[in-house]
Design a protein around this motif. Structure first.
Motif, short mmCIF file in Angstrom:
data_model
loop_
_atom_site.label_atom_id
_atom_site.label_comp_id
_atom_site.label_asym_id
_atom_site.label_seq_id
_atom_site.Cartn_x
_atom_site.Cartn_y
_atom_site.Cartn_z
N ASP A 176 0.84 -1.20 0.00
CA ASP A 176 0.00 0.00 0.00
C ASP A 176 0.87 1.25 0.00
N THR A 206 -7.39 -2.22 2.51
CA THR A 206 -6.00 -1.97 2.88
C THR A 206 -5.75 -2.45 4.30
N GLU A 219 -0.35 -3.53 3.22
CA GLU A 219 -0.72 -4.14 1.95
C GLU A 219 -2.09 -3.67 1.49
N ALA A 220 -2.25 -3.59 0.17
CA ALA A 220 -3.54 -3.20 -0.41
C ALA A 220 -4.04 -4.31 -1.32
N GLN A 276 -7.10 -4.93 -4.17
CA GLN A 276 -8.09 -4.23 -4.98
C GLN A 276 -8.73 -5.20 -5.97
#
Length: 320
Positions: free
Chosen positions: A151, A177, A181-182, A184
């Motif tokens: 992220d 998130t 870390e993210a 998507q």
């Protein structure tokens, strides 16, 4: 024609140590004062959007002959001796295009998503540090893209800009998130209403999204500059970086009310962390209060490894 305030210069070419220093030296030699600039490097390519004024008038450069000279000399710098692709230099009015959006467009057009191995340049780390992008057609009208990466600020902006520039429409999506870390997930389709249908298109989308995530990722040591603005300032600063074997991975420069501010992300020539003794020497040359060390991303902890999980949309789909 250029605006009355400043002239916009767009650059694209092969990245190499000292490139920004040479560009700044050419602009100083031509009496172009840098008002603001942003430089990105990725996968052996470099792109920049630089706004300049005529040092004698503090206005845009309107003389077509000077435009031609600036373009010719900058193209010569960008080409170097072993350019893998055609170097590009464009002079124009700054217009209303968002500068970071424009940098994404320049690098996408320059095909920086195509992996290139060059001798003496550290390859992008494989494994968990690389973005993980997957595509799956689960409905006839949409392709589902899932992305997992470290992220950072403006991550969503970078991904949506790239999808838009590639002529894809996002129908709906989800962003989650954690500490570092993210994750998507987007349902997309082409502007013609069709999902991704071929293997070549699938691979290209994956590579382009990986590049969009990586371009702005902070790498190396973050240095912050703050001092009185003057013609040739950036030429002098970047020359000192080059003479001390620093490689600029990304930079953001701005000026306001006679003050210049800049943020530089630097490594050594091989992409490894910079020796602290070299940074101390550079700060003594430039000024201890002028150049500050902000953060060392080379020593930043890596995000914890997590097993791939089913996205919220998939989870809801399976529960239905």
């Amino acid at each position: 024609m250029p605006s009355e305030e400043h002239t916009s210069i767009e650059l694209a070419g092969t990245d190499r140590p000292g490139l920004l220093s040479e560009v700044c030296a050419v602009l100083a030699y031509l009496h172009c004062n840098i008002v603001n600039a942003e430089i990105w490097t990725h996968n052996a390519r470099a792109a920049a959007v630089v706004h300049v004024t005529d040092d004698s008038t503090d206005c845009a450069i309107s003389d077509p002959k000077r435009h031609s000279t600036i373009k010719k000399l900058l193209c010569n710098v960008l080409k170097g001796s072993d350019d893998l692709k055609t170097a590009k230099t464009t002079l124009s009015a700054p217009g209303v295009m968002h500068r970071e959006r424009r940098l994404h467009q320049i690098m996408l057009a320059d095909r920086d998503y195509e992996r290139v191995e060059r001798a003496g340049v550290r390859a992008v780390e494989e494994g968990s540090s690389r973005p993980q992008v997957t595509l799956l057609n689960i409905e006839k009208d949409y392709t589902v893209i899932t992305m997992r990466s470290k992220d950072r600020p403006k991550l969503l902006f970078d991904i949506v800009c790239t999808l838009t520039d590639m002529q894809y429409v996002v129908a709906h999506g989800m962003v989650n998130t954690g500490r570092m870390e993210a994750y998507q997930e987007f349902y997309i389709r082409h502007v013609d209403g069709l999902p991704i249908s071929s293997e070549a298109e699938r691979v290209r989308v994956i590579h382009c999204l990986e590049a969009a995530i990586e371009r702005r990722a902070s790498e190396g040591l973050e240095l912050e500059l703050c001092t009185e603005d003057r013609l040739g300032l950036l030429s002098d600063i970047t020359r000192i970086f080059r003479e001390n074997s620093l490689c600029i991975k990304r930079a953001l420069i701005s000026t306001k009310a006679g003050e210049a501010k800049g943020t530089f992300y630097v490594t050594d020539m091989t992409g490894n962390p910079v020796d602290p003794k070299i940074i101390d020497s550079i700060r003594r040359q430039i000024g201890q209060t002028v150049l500050q060390v902000k953060h060392n991303f080379s020593l930043a902890p890596k995000p914890p490894h997590q097993e791939t999980t089913v996205g919220y949309f998939f989870g809801n789909l399976f529960k239905a």
